[in-house]
Design a protein around this motif. Structure first.
Motif, mmCIF file in Angstrom:
data_model
loop_
_atom_site.group_PDB
_atom_site.id
_atom_site.type_symbol
_atom_site.label_atom_id
_atom_site.label_comp_id
_atom_site.label_asym_id
_atom_site.label_seq_id
_atom_site.Cartn_x
_atom_site.Cartn_y
_atom_site.Cartn_z
ATOM 1 N N THR A 1 0.834 -1.199 0.000
ATOM 2 C CA THR A 1 0.000 0.000 0.000
ATOM 3 C C THR A 1 0.866 1.245 0.000
ATOM 4 O O THR A 1 1.823 1.346 0.761
ATOM 5 N N THR A 2 0.524 2.195 -0.855
ATOM 6 C CA THR A 2 1.274 3.433 -0.982
ATOM 7 C C THR A 2 0.308 4.609 -0.981
ATOM 8 O O THR A 2 -0.765 4.532 -1.576
ATOM 9 N N THR A 3 0.721 5.694 -0.350
ATOM 10 C CA THR A 3 -0.083 6.906 -0.349
ATOM 11 C C THR A 3 0.369 7.782 -1.500
ATOM 12 O O THR A 3 1.559 8.016 -1.684
ATOM 13 N N TYR A 4 -0.582 8.266 -2.282
ATOM 14 C CA TYR A 4 -0.273 9.119 -3.422
ATOM 15 C C TYR A 4 -0.778 10.526 -3.167
ATOM 16 O O TYR A 4 -1.750 10.740 -2.442
ATOM 17 N N ASN A 5 -0.136 11.476 -3.814
ATOM 18 C CA ASN A 5 -0.569 12.862 -3.736
ATOM 19 C C ASN A 5 -1.808 13.024 -4.618
ATOM 20 O O ASN A 5 -1.765 12.743 -5.812
ATOM 21 N N ARG A 6 -2.890 13.461 -4.021
ATOM 22 C CA ARG A 6 -4.154 13.632 -4.741
ATOM 23 C C ARG A 6 -4.000 14.564 -5.928
ATOM 24 O O ARG A 6 -4.583 14.348 -6.987
ATOM 25 N N ASN A 7 -3.198 15.600 -5.780
ATOM 26 C CA ASN A 7 -3.011 16.571 -6.859
ATOM 27 C C ASN A 7 -2.311 15.958 -8.074
ATOM 28 O O ASN A 7 -2.570 16.362 -9.204
ATOM 29 N N GLU A 8 -1.437 15.001 -7.838
ATOM 30 C CA GLU A 8 -0.771 14.329 -8.959
ATOM 31 C C GLU A 8 -1.754 13.441 -9.714
ATOM 32 O O GLU A 8 -1.671 13.310 -10.928
ATOM 33 N N ILE A 9 -2.674 12.827 -8.992
ATOM 34 C CA ILE A 9 -3.624 11.914 -9.636
ATOM 35 C C ILE A 9 -4.626 12.675 -10.495
ATOM 36 O O ILE A 9 -4.936 12.271 -11.602
ATOM 37 N N ASP A 10 -5.136 13.798 -10.004
ATOM 38 C CA ASP A 10 -6.153 14.511 -10.782
ATOM 39 C C ASP A 10 -5.579 15.620 -11.656
ATOM 40 O O ASP A 10 -6.329 16.371 -12.268
ATOM 41 N N GLU A 11 -4.272 15.665 -11.775
ATOM 42 C CA GLU A 11 -3.635 16.709 -12.581
ATOM 43 C C GLU A 11 -4.025 16.639 -14.065
ATOM 44 O O GLU A 11 -4.295 17.660 -14.690
ATOM 45 N N ALA A 12 -4.097 15.448 -14.613
ATOM 46 C CA ALA A 12 -4.360 15.299 -16.052
ATOM 47 C C ALA A 12 -5.802 15.638 -16.432
ATOM 48 O O ALA A 12 -6.047 16.127 -17.535
ATOM 49 N N THR A 13 -6.747 15.382 -15.526
ATOM 50 C CA THR A 13 -8.150 15.605 -15.863
ATOM 51 C C THR A 13 -8.765 16.793 -15.129
ATOM 52 O O THR A 13 -9.766 17.333 -15.585
ATOM 53 N N GLY A 14 -8.203 17.139 -13.996
ATOM 54 C CA GLY A 14 -8.786 18.206 -13.194
ATOM 55 C C GLY A 14 -9.924 17.720 -12.318
ATOM 56 O O GLY A 14 -10.539 18.502 -11.599
ATOM 57 N N ASN A 15 -10.217 16.442 -12.351
ATOM 58 C CA ASN A 15 -11.315 15.870 -11.586
ATOM 59 C C ASN A 15 -10.841 14.530 -11.021
ATOM 60 O O ASN A 15 -10.529 13.602 -11.772
ATOM 61 N N ILE A 16 -10.800 14.427 -9.701
ATOM 62 C CA ILE A 16 -10.292 13.210 -9.058
ATOM 63 C C ILE A 16 -11.155 11.999 -9.396
ATOM 64 O O ILE A 16 -10.644 10.901 -9.601
ATOM 65 N N TYR A 17 -12.457 12.184 -9.495
ATOM 66 C CA TYR A 17 -13.359 11.055 -9.778
ATOM 67 C C TYR A 17 -13.167 10.535 -11.196
ATOM 68 O O TYR A 17 -13.205 9.326 -11.439
ATOM 69 N N GLU A 18 -12.956 11.434 -12.125
ATOM 70 C CA GLU A 18 -12.703 11.022 -13.506
ATOM 71 C C GLU A 18 -11.377 10.273 -13.603
ATOM 72 O O GLU A 18 -11.279 9.254 -14.287
ATOM 73 N N SER A 19 -10.368 10.775 -12.905
ATOM 74 C CA SER A 19 -9.061 10.111 -12.910
ATOM 75 C C SER A 19 -9.155 8.713 -12.321
ATOM 76 O O SER A 19 -8.611 7.755 -12.874
ATOM 77 N N ILE A 20 -9.860 8.586 -11.201
ATOM 78 C CA ILE A 20 -10.000 7.274 -10.562
ATOM 79 C C ILE A 20 -10.788 6.325 -11.453
ATOM 80 O O ILE A 20 -10.484 5.134 -11.538
ATOM 81 N N SER A 21 -11.780 6.840 -12.160
ATOM 82 C CA SER A 21 -12.559 6.010 -13.081
ATOM 83 C C SER A 21 -11.671 5.476 -14.205
ATOM 84 O O SER A 21 -11.759 4.298 -14.569
ATOM 85 N N ILE A 22 -10.814 6.322 -14.739
ATOM 86 C CA ILE A 22 -9.899 5.904 -15.806
ATOM 87 C C ILE A 22 -8.918 4.860 -15.280
ATOM 88 O O ILE A 22 -8.659 3.842 -15.934
ATOM 89 N N ILE A 23 -8.389 5.100 -14.083
ATOM 90 C CA ILE A 23 -7.449 4.154 -13.473
ATOM 91 C C ILE A 23 -8.137 2.820 -13.228
ATOM 92 O O ILE A 23 -7.557 1.752 -13.476
ATOM 93 N N ALA A 24 -9.383 2.843 -12.766
ATOM 94 C CA ALA A 24 -10.116 1.603 -12.495
ATOM 95 C C ALA A 24 -10.349 0.804 -13.776
ATOM 96 O O ALA A 24 -10.208 -0.429 -13.779
ATOM 97 N N LYS A 25 -10.674 1.487 -14.862
ATOM 98 C CA LYS A 25 -10.883 0.784 -16.131
ATOM 99 C C LYS A 25 -9.584 0.154 -16.622
ATOM 100 O O LYS A 25 -9.580 -0.967 -17.138
ATOM 101 N N ARG A 26 -8.480 0.873 -16.440
ATOM 102 C CA ARG A 26 -7.182 0.318 -16.849
ATOM 103 C C ARG A 26 -6.812 -0.869 -15.963
ATOM 104 O O ARG A 26 -6.257 -1.855 -16.444
ATOM 105 N N ALA A 27 -7.125 -0.797 -14.672
ATOM 106 C CA ALA A 27 -6.833 -1.906 -13.757
ATOM 107 C C ALA A 27 -7.592 -3.159 -14.176
ATOM 108 O O ALA A 27 -7.058 -4.269 -14.104
ATOM 109 N N GLU A 28 -8.831 -2.993 -14.629
ATOM 110 C CA GLU A 28 -9.609 -4.139 -15.120
ATOM 111 C C GLU A 28 -8.953 -4.745 -16.359
ATOM 112 O O GLU A 28 -8.904 -5.968 -16.508
#
Length: 109
Positions: free
Chosen positions: A12-39
């Motif tokens: 388990t690793t803690t990530y900087n929230r700002n780095e994750i949502d930097e590309a989209t500007g929306n944390i939920y959209e970023s997490i959705s993209i990451i989840a689809k890639r994980a699948e």
């Protein structure tokens, strides 16, 4: 996907929230993209594992003939030690290796 060259964390690793949502500007959209890639990663790894384990499969009707194949055990242990698909997807996202686009913006043009 070359599984031997993966440098994603296995724990388990803690990530900087700002780095994750930097590309989209929306944390939920970023997490959705990451989840689809994980699948996608999970299905790729599962497919590879099944293909490798089928090489060792023996098709017989006798329950008495159970063999322990050391190569099969080593393959299984290798896949068990890999980082989880979501960790791989987050690593790819942070390295900007995931292509994404907003289809709503494309439709508005």
């Amino acid at each position: 996907m070359d599984l031997k060259k993966i440098d994603a964390p296995a724990t388990t690793t803690t990530y900087n929230r700002n780095e994750i949502d930097e590309a989209t500007g929306n944390i939920y959209e970023s997490i959705s993209i990451i989840a689809k890639r994980a699948e996608q990663i999970n299905s790729e790894i599962k497919k590879e594992l099944i293909e490798k384990l089928e090489e060792f499969a023996t098709y017989n009707d006798s329950l008495e003939e159970i063999f322990e194949n050391k190569e099969q055990i080593e393959v299984s242990k290798f896949y068990e030690k890999l980082p989880k698909p979501h960790a791989l997807a987050v690593k790819e996202w942070l390295d900007s290796k995931i292509y994404h686009r907003n289809t709503e913006e494309d439709n508005n043009l």
